[in-house]
Scaffold this active site. Structure first.
Site, PDB file in Angstrom:
ATOM      1  N   GLY A  50      37.777  -5.736  26.024  1.00 22.44           N
ATOM      2  CA  GLY A  50      38.387  -4.930  24.976  1.00 22.44           C
ATOM      3  C   GLY A  50      37.856  -5.387  23.632  1.00 22.44           C
ATOM      4  O   GLY A  50      37.250  -6.453  23.532  1.00 22.44           O
ATOM      5  N   GLN A  55      37.998  -6.970  14.546  1.00 18.14           N
ATOM      6  CA  GLN A  55      36.907  -7.844  15.022  1.00 18.14           C
ATOM      7  C   GLN A  55      35.532  -7.390  14.536  1.00 18.14           C
ATOM      8  O   GLN A  55      34.584  -8.160  14.578  1.00 18.14           O
ATOM      9  CB  GLN A  55      36.898  -7.900  16.555  1.00 18.14           C
ATOM     10  CG  GLN A  55      38.139  -8.538  17.143  1.00 18.14           C
ATOM     11  CD  GLN A  55      38.035  -8.634  18.653  1.00 18.14           C
ATOM     12  OE1 GLN A  55      38.402  -7.717  19.370  1.00 18.14           O
ATOM     13  NE2 GLN A  55      37.500  -9.740  19.142  1.00 18.14           N
ATOM     14  N   CYS A  93      38.148 -14.692  23.827  1.00 13.37           N
ATOM     15  CA  CYS A  93      38.061 -13.648  22.809  1.00 13.37           C
ATOM     16  C   CYS A  93      36.690 -13.723  22.148  1.00 13.37           C
ATOM     17  O   CYS A  93      36.213 -14.818  21.841  1.00 13.37           O
ATOM     18  CB  CYS A  93      39.147 -13.876  21.770  1.00 13.37           C
ATOM     19  SG  CYS A  93      39.150 -12.684  20.435  1.00 13.37           S
ATOM     20  N   LEU A  94      36.078 -12.568  21.942  1.00 15.25           N
ATOM     21  CA  LEU A  94      34.755 -12.551  21.306  1.00 15.25           C
ATOM     22  C   LEU A  94      34.806 -13.129  19.886  1.00 15.25           C
ATOM     23  O   LEU A  94      33.803 -13.623  19.386  1.00 15.25           O
ATOM     24  CB  LEU A  94      34.208 -11.117  21.261  1.00 15.25           C
ATOM     25  CG  LEU A  94      33.902 -10.470  22.617  1.00 15.25           C
ATOM     26  CD1 LEU A  94      33.532  -9.007  22.434  1.00 15.25           C
ATOM     27  CD2 LEU A  94      32.783 -11.210  23.337  1.00 15.25           C
ATOM     28  N   HIS A 135      46.609  -8.177  24.259  1.00 11.21           N
ATOM     29  CA  HIS A 135      45.697  -9.015  23.481  1.00 11.21           C
ATOM     30  C   HIS A 135      45.114  -8.218  22.302  1.00 11.21           C
ATOM     31  O   HIS A 135      45.085  -8.705  21.170  1.00 11.21           O
ATOM     32  CB  HIS A 135      44.587  -9.532  24.412  1.00 11.21           C
ATOM     33  CG  HIS A 135      43.499 -10.331  23.744  1.00 11.21           C
ATOM     34  ND1 HIS A 135      43.237 -11.648  24.080  1.00 11.21           N
ATOM     35  CD2 HIS A 135      42.585 -10.006  22.785  1.00 11.21           C
ATOM     36  CE1 HIS A 135      42.216 -12.088  23.339  1.00 11.21           C
ATOM     37  NE2 HIS A 135      41.800 -11.107  22.551  1.00 11.21           N
ATOM     38  N   GLU A 136      44.657  -6.989  22.582  1.00 11.38           N
ATOM     39  CA  GLU A 136      44.006  -6.193  21.529  1.00 11.38           C
ATOM     40  C   GLU A 136      45.006  -5.723  20.471  1.00 11.38           C
ATOM     41  O   GLU A 136      44.687  -5.715  19.279  1.00 11.38           O
ATOM     42  CB  GLU A 136      43.271  -4.989  22.137  1.00 11.38           C
ATOM     43  CG  GLU A 136      42.163  -5.322  23.139  1.00 11.38           C
ATOM     44  CD  GLU A 136      41.161  -6.361  22.653  1.00 11.38           C
ATOM     45  OE1 GLU A 136      40.943  -6.488  21.439  1.00 11.38           O
ATOM     46  OE2 GLU A 136      40.607  -7.077  23.521  1.00 11.38           O
ATOM     47  N   HIS A 139      45.639  -8.288  17.942  1.00 21.28           N
ATOM     48  CA  HIS A 139      44.607  -8.329  16.893  1.00 21.28           C
ATOM     49  C   HIS A 139      44.992  -7.436  15.716  1.00 21.28           C
ATOM     50  O   HIS A 139      44.728  -7.771  14.565  1.00 21.28           O
ATOM     51  CB  HIS A 139      43.258  -7.835  17.432  1.00 21.28           C
ATOM     52  CG  HIS A 139      42.421  -8.894  18.081  1.00 21.28           C
ATOM     53  ND1 HIS A 139      41.969 -10.005  17.409  1.00 21.28           N
ATOM     54  CD2 HIS A 139      41.916  -9.001  19.331  1.00 21.28           C
ATOM     55  CE1 HIS A 139      41.227 -10.757  18.227  1.00 21.28           C
ATOM     56  NE2 HIS A 139      41.191 -10.167  19.414  1.00 21.28           N
TER      57      HIS A 139
HETATM   58 ZN   LIG Z   1      40.276 -10.856  21.107  1.00 21.78          ZN
END
Ligand SMILES: [Zn+2]
Length: 158
Positions: A50, A55, A93-94, A135-136, A139
């Site tokens: 995701g 991000q 996480c990226l 999770h997303e 963010h």
């Molecule tokens: Zn993330």
């Protein structure tokens, strides 16, 4: 042609800001449609499950997720129901490279969002998909998984 966008990493104040709702009038905006495609391409390229707009530097309520039926773009996503039961699972996480940790999340959720055509969609998710959506959406509220994680490990990059 869609592009691969650079990913913002922790610590960066953009990741900590609460993102803004996307106004209805902006849904048909070509830039927004392109952003969805670019984010999808970026997520695939980076092997993410995701990706949330902050991000890639945009504080708007937009996420893309990879599902079994392919990637989908969720505008103004909102969790409307959460299961009482929770489970632990490992996350990364990226935007927090090389760090992994266990996060406790709701097992099942209902989520309401607008698709890129402005249609209201209700989705049920459980297991990994429910985890990715939680999770997303975190963010979008300036929350990173490391705020909630236990047994945090750093994996040295090769
Ligand atoms: Zn993330």
């Amino acid at each position: 042609m869609s592009r691969i966008l650079p990913i913002i990493t922790n610590p960066n104040p953009i990741l900590r800001k609460k993102s803004e709702e996307i106004e209805k009038e902006k849904l048909s905006n070509k830039k927004l449609q392109e952003l969805c495609l670019d984010m999808t391409k970026t997520m695939k390229e980076k092997d993410g499950l995701g990706l949330a707009a902050p991000q890639i530097g945009e504080n708007i309520r937009l996420i893309v997720i990879n599902t079994q039926d392919g990637p989908i773009c969720l505008l103004n996503p909102r969790i409307t129901k959460k299961s009482w039961s929770k489970e632990n699972g490992e996350e990364g996480c990226l935007s927090v490279p090389s760090i992994f940790g266990e996060v406790r999340r709701h097992k099942k959720i209902d989520c309401l969002y607008l698709n890129t055509k402005g249609k209201k969609i209700k989705m049920q998710a459980n297991g990994l998909l429910a985890r990715v959506i939680q999770h997303e959406i975190d963010h979008l509220d300036g929350i990173l998984f490391i705020d909630k994680a236990k047994n945090v490990k750093k994996i040295d990059e090769l």
